[in-house]
Design a protein around this motif. Structure first.
Motif, PDB file in Angstrom:
ATOM      1  N   ASP A 132     -69.564 -85.267-133.203  1.00 30.62           N
ATOM      2  CA  ASP A 132     -70.982 -85.479-132.912  1.00 30.62           C
ATOM      3  C   ASP A 132     -71.304 -85.405-131.428  1.00 30.62           C
ATOM      4  O   ASP A 132     -72.448 -85.180-131.052  1.00 30.62           O
ATOM      5  CB  ASP A 132     -71.426 -86.837-133.460  1.00 30.62           C
ATOM      6  N   PHE A 133     -70.303 -85.660-130.588  1.00 32.34           N
ATOM      7  CA  PHE A 133     -70.547 -85.602-129.145  1.00 32.34           C
ATOM      8  C   PHE A 133     -69.228 -85.375-128.416  1.00 32.34           C
ATOM      9  O   PHE A 133     -68.142 -85.569-128.972  1.00 32.34           O
ATOM     10  CB  PHE A 133     -71.212 -86.887-128.630  1.00 32.34           C
ATOM     11  N   VAL A 134     -69.344 -84.972-127.163  1.00 36.39           N
ATOM     12  CA  VAL A 134     -68.194 -84.871-126.269  1.00 36.39           C
ATOM     13  C   VAL A 134     -68.430 -85.807-125.097  1.00 36.39           C
ATOM     14  O   VAL A 134     -69.512 -85.801-124.488  1.00 36.39           O
ATOM     15  CB  VAL A 134     -68.002 -83.425-125.755  1.00 36.39           C
ATOM     16  N   GLY A 135     -67.441 -86.634-124.788  1.00 36.67           N
ATOM     17  CA  GLY A 135     -67.490 -87.501-123.623  1.00 36.67           C
ATOM     18  C   GLY A 135     -66.792 -86.828-122.451  1.00 36.67           C
ATOM     19  O   GLY A 135     -65.665 -86.357-122.597  1.00 36.67           O
ATOM     20  N   ILE A 136     -67.476 -86.786-121.317  1.00 35.07           N
ATOM     21  CA  ILE A 136     -66.934 -86.121-120.130  1.00 35.07           C
ATOM     22  C   ILE A 136     -66.650 -87.157-119.049  1.00 35.07           C
ATOM     23  O   ILE A 136     -67.539 -87.917-118.641  1.00 35.07           O
ATOM     24  CB  ILE A 136     -67.934 -85.066-119.586  1.00 35.07           C
ATOM     25  N   ASN A 137     -65.401 -87.202-118.584  1.00 38.44           N
ATOM     26  CA  ASN A 137     -65.015 -88.008-117.426  1.00 38.44           C
ATOM     27  C   ASN A 137     -64.841 -87.063-116.246  1.00 38.44           C
ATOM     28  O   ASN A 137     -64.158 -86.045-116.363  1.00 38.44           O
ATOM     29  CB  ASN A 137     -63.706 -88.757-117.674  1.00 38.44           C
ATOM     30  N   TYR A 138     -65.462 -87.391-115.128  1.00 39.20           N
ATOM     31  CA  TYR A 138     -65.361 -86.525-113.949  1.00 39.20           C
ATOM     32  C   TYR A 138     -65.354 -87.374-112.682  1.00 39.20           C
ATOM     33  O   TYR A 138     -66.158 -88.297-112.532  1.00 39.20           O
ATOM     34  CB  TYR A 138     -66.531 -85.543-113.876  1.00 39.20           C
ATOM     35  N   TYR A 139     -64.442 -87.032-111.771  1.00 45.69           N
ATOM     36  CA  TYR A 139     -64.350 -87.732-110.494  1.00 45.69           C
ATOM     37  C   TYR A 139     -64.322 -86.794-109.289  1.00 45.69           C
ATOM     38  O   TYR A 139     -64.821 -87.135-108.227  1.00 45.69           O
ATOM     39  CB  TYR A 139     -63.088 -88.604-110.462  1.00 45.69           C
ATOM     40  N   SER A 140     -63.694 -85.608-109.432  1.00 45.49           N
ATOM     41  CA  SER A 140     -63.385 -84.815-108.255  1.00 45.49           C
ATOM     42  C   SER A 140     -63.193 -83.340-108.609  1.00 45.49           C
ATOM     43  O   SER A 140     -63.245 -82.954-109.779  1.00 45.49           O
ATOM     44  CB  SER A 140     -62.108 -85.362-107.605  1.00 45.49           C
ATOM     45  N   GLY A 141     -62.960 -82.538-107.569  1.00 42.11           N
ATOM     46  CA  GLY A 141     -62.682 -81.115-107.759  1.00 42.11           C
ATOM     47  C   GLY A 141     -61.678 -80.628-106.734  1.00 42.11           C
ATOM     48  O   GLY A 141     -61.303 -81.352-105.808  1.00 42.11           O
ATOM     49  N   ASP A 142     -61.226 -79.387-106.916  1.00 43.51           N
ATOM     50  CA  ASP A 142     -60.330 -78.786-105.939  1.00 43.51           C
ATOM     51  C   ASP A 142     -60.467 -77.264-105.982  1.00 43.51           C
ATOM     52  O   ASP A 142     -61.190 -76.708-106.814  1.00 43.51           O
ATOM     53  CB  ASP A 142     -58.873 -79.206-106.161  1.00 43.51           C
ATOM     54  N   LEU A 143     -59.792 -76.608-105.064  1.00 44.42           N
ATOM     55  CA  LEU A 143     -59.689 -75.159-105.064  1.00 44.42           C
ATOM     56  C   LEU A 143     -58.308 -74.775-105.573  1.00 44.42           C
ATOM     57  O   LEU A 143     -57.336 -75.510-105.355  1.00 44.42           O
ATOM     58  CB  LEU A 143     -59.876 -74.596-103.650  1.00 44.42           C
ATOM     59  N   VAL A 144     -58.225 -73.661-106.265  1.00 44.05           N
ATOM     60  CA  VAL A 144     -56.947 -73.198-106.807  1.00 44.05           C
ATOM     61  C   VAL A 144     -56.602 -71.854-106.176  1.00 44.05           C
ATOM     62  O   VAL A 144     -57.403 -70.918-106.214  1.00 44.05           O
ATOM     63  CB  VAL A 144     -56.997 -73.067-108.339  1.00 44.05           C
ATOM     64  N   LYS A 145     -55.397 -71.801-105.619  1.00 42.18           N
ATOM     65  CA  LYS A 145     -54.915 -70.573-104.978  1.00 42.18           C
ATOM     66  C   LYS A 145     -53.708 -70.055-105.751  1.00 42.18           C
ATOM     67  O   LYS A 145     -52.867 -70.829-106.201  1.00 42.18           O
ATOM     68  CB  LYS A 145     -54.530 -70.869-103.527  1.00 42.18           C
ATOM     69  N   PHE A 146     -53.650 -68.769-105.910  1.00 43.83           N
ATOM     70  CA  PHE A 146     -52.520 -68.135-106.593  1.00 43.83           C
ATOM     71  C   PHE A 146     -51.204 -68.509-105.913  1.00 43.83           C
ATOM     72  O   PHE A 146     -51.082 -68.489-104.700  1.00 43.83           O
ATOM     73  CB  PHE A 146     -52.688 -66.619-106.590  1.00 43.83           C
TER      74      PHE A 146
END
Length: 446
Positions: free
Chosen positions: A289-303
């Motif tokens: 019925d729903f999706v719960g999203i937890n979010y705190y931060s981000g980053d960059l991804v390099k090959f």
């Protein structure tokens, strides 16, 4: 400056987890959990901290609900400690443990606060770990039995349920990196745990449907980090896509919505998937019925050709929280919008978002302006996501109280309420006071 309003009946709340706040882990007949064992094993937790007292919520829940009411919270997301209900994980019920959650729910409803229950937030009964824990296929049935009992006992008063909190963390931080309970370092076990959590989730959803709870909704809560390519090169874009599909919501939602793991996971990680996993996929594909999203931060991804997944995380010089996590609200929007575009869930809830800072008490007050700024920027992105079609229905700030922050012990404070661990005195921080105005007005000044 303009005022932006959130949808009518938007559910503003705060979130906690049982082992992090309750304390009294073995009280009144409760069984030991893997986190009780893990925290009591020397060397696992910073400063040797344990959840034995935590924020003493088990005994102070009425005081805490009074604080929620004072701040005007509309909802409270909390988790059930499985070992309080089933001391041995299955079999005999512990009546006194169940009584605690009965009282908690009744007190919340009396205060006009909507309970939002998470069935599993990492504190597995230790006796089940002795049988293999999440790596044992039988756990799907053990979990479904536990879930079914909770639906029967609380379904007359609780409409909103989440099966699992951050199953990625359970699988990989607990079974591959060894930083969380049960402290294993085995990539094959980690993927087996991923798979069995999905099986357990789907069985619990079916039990929920059979319980026929009036207006009942059930979903799953997933951890997310915004992974953006470091450059426009094809290698970096592929590395970021792999990181996203392994780390974020696709690893669990693709099986739930489409009956298979994401393509990049099958391409890069197929060796680690359980043998004959595909035979379970139709069973896992169960409507939620729903999706719960937890979010705190981000980053960059390099090959990075030396990385198993073909990429490595690189920082971009953004301000950081006390956890060392970059503050990247734009990534929050990307996660919410990406989720809606990729899976089109019926409803979305932000089940955790918040930040740890070095909070100090000054003349009986806590002036945590960095947290206010963090939350404001993320609220702005949530509003933008709603405007752009994301079916966001509620937002739970992490966390209601300062608490036991897993492997970091009591060294990191996420709460909008300050807890003096020596006296258990509570102080509503400036962020809590500010949040109460957001809730009252159901709006944000941009």
């Amino acid at each position: 400056m303009s005022t932006k309003y959130f949808p009518k009946d938007f559910l503003w709340g705060a979130a906690t987890a049982s082992y992090q706040i309750e304390g009294s882990p073995l009280a009144d007949g409760a069984g030991s959990s893997i986190w009780h064992r893990f925290s009591h094993t020397p060397g696992n937790i910073l400063n040797g901290d344990t959840g034995d007292v935590a924020a003493d919520h088990y005994r102070r829940y009425k005081e805490d609900i009074a604080l929620m009411k004072e701040m005007g919270l509309k909802g409270y997301r909390f988790s059930i400690a499985w070992p309080r209900i089933y001391p041995y994980g299955k079999g005999k019920i512990n009546v006194k443990g169940m009584d605690f959650y009965d009282r908690l729910v009744d007190e919340l409803l009396e205060a006009g606060i909507t309970p939002f229950i998470t069935l599993y937030h990492w504190d597995l009964p230790a006796t089940l770990q002795d049988l293999g824990g999440w790596a044992n296929r039988d756990i799907a049935c053990w979990f479904a039995d536990y879930a079914d009992y909770m639906f029967q006992r609380l379904g007359d008063r609780v409409e909103n349920w989440s099966t699992l909190n951050e199953p990625w963390v359970v699988a990989f931080v607990g079974h591959l990196f060894g930083e969380h309970a049960p402290g294993m370092k085995d990539i094959y076990s980690a993927f087996l745990v991923t798979h069995n959590q999905l099986r357990a989730h789907s069985k619990a959803v079916r039990a929920f449907r059979e319980a026929n709870i009036a207006n009942g909704k059930i979903g799953i809560t997933l951890s997310n980090t915004s992974h953006d390519p470091a450059t426009d090169s094809m290698e970096d874009k592929i590395a970021a896509k792999v990181a996203h599909e392994w780390n974020n919501y696709p690893l669990f939602l693709h099986p739930i919505y489409y009956g298979d793991y994401p393509d990049t996971v099958k391409e890069f990680l197929k060796e680690y998937l359980p043998k004959n996993y595909y035979k379970d996929m139709e069973e896992i594909k169960e409507e939620i019925d729903f999706v719960g999203i937890n979010y705190y931060s981000g980053d960059l991804v390099k090959f990075d050709p030396d990385s198993p997944l073909g990429g490595k995380s690189v920082k971009r010089g953004l301000p950081k929280t006390e956890m060392g996590w970059e503050i990247y609200p734009e990534g929050f929007y990307k996660i919410l919008k990406g989720l809606q575009d990729e899976y089109n869930p019926k409803e979305v809830y932000v089940t955790e978002n918040g930040a740890a800072f070095d909070d100090k008490v000054e003349n009986g007050e806590v002036h945590d302006h960095k947290r206010i700024d963090y939350l404001k920027k993320h609220f702005e992105m949530a509003h933008k996501a709603i405007e752009d079609g994301v079916k966001l229905k509620g937002y739970f700030v992490w966390s209601l109280l300062d608490n036991f922050e897993w492997a970091f012990g009591y060294s990191k404070r996420f709460g909008i309420v300050y807890v003096d661990y020596n006296t258990q005195k509570r102080i509503i921080k400036d962020s809590g006071k500010w949040y109460s105005q957001i809730i009252k007005n159901n709006s944000l000044d941009f």
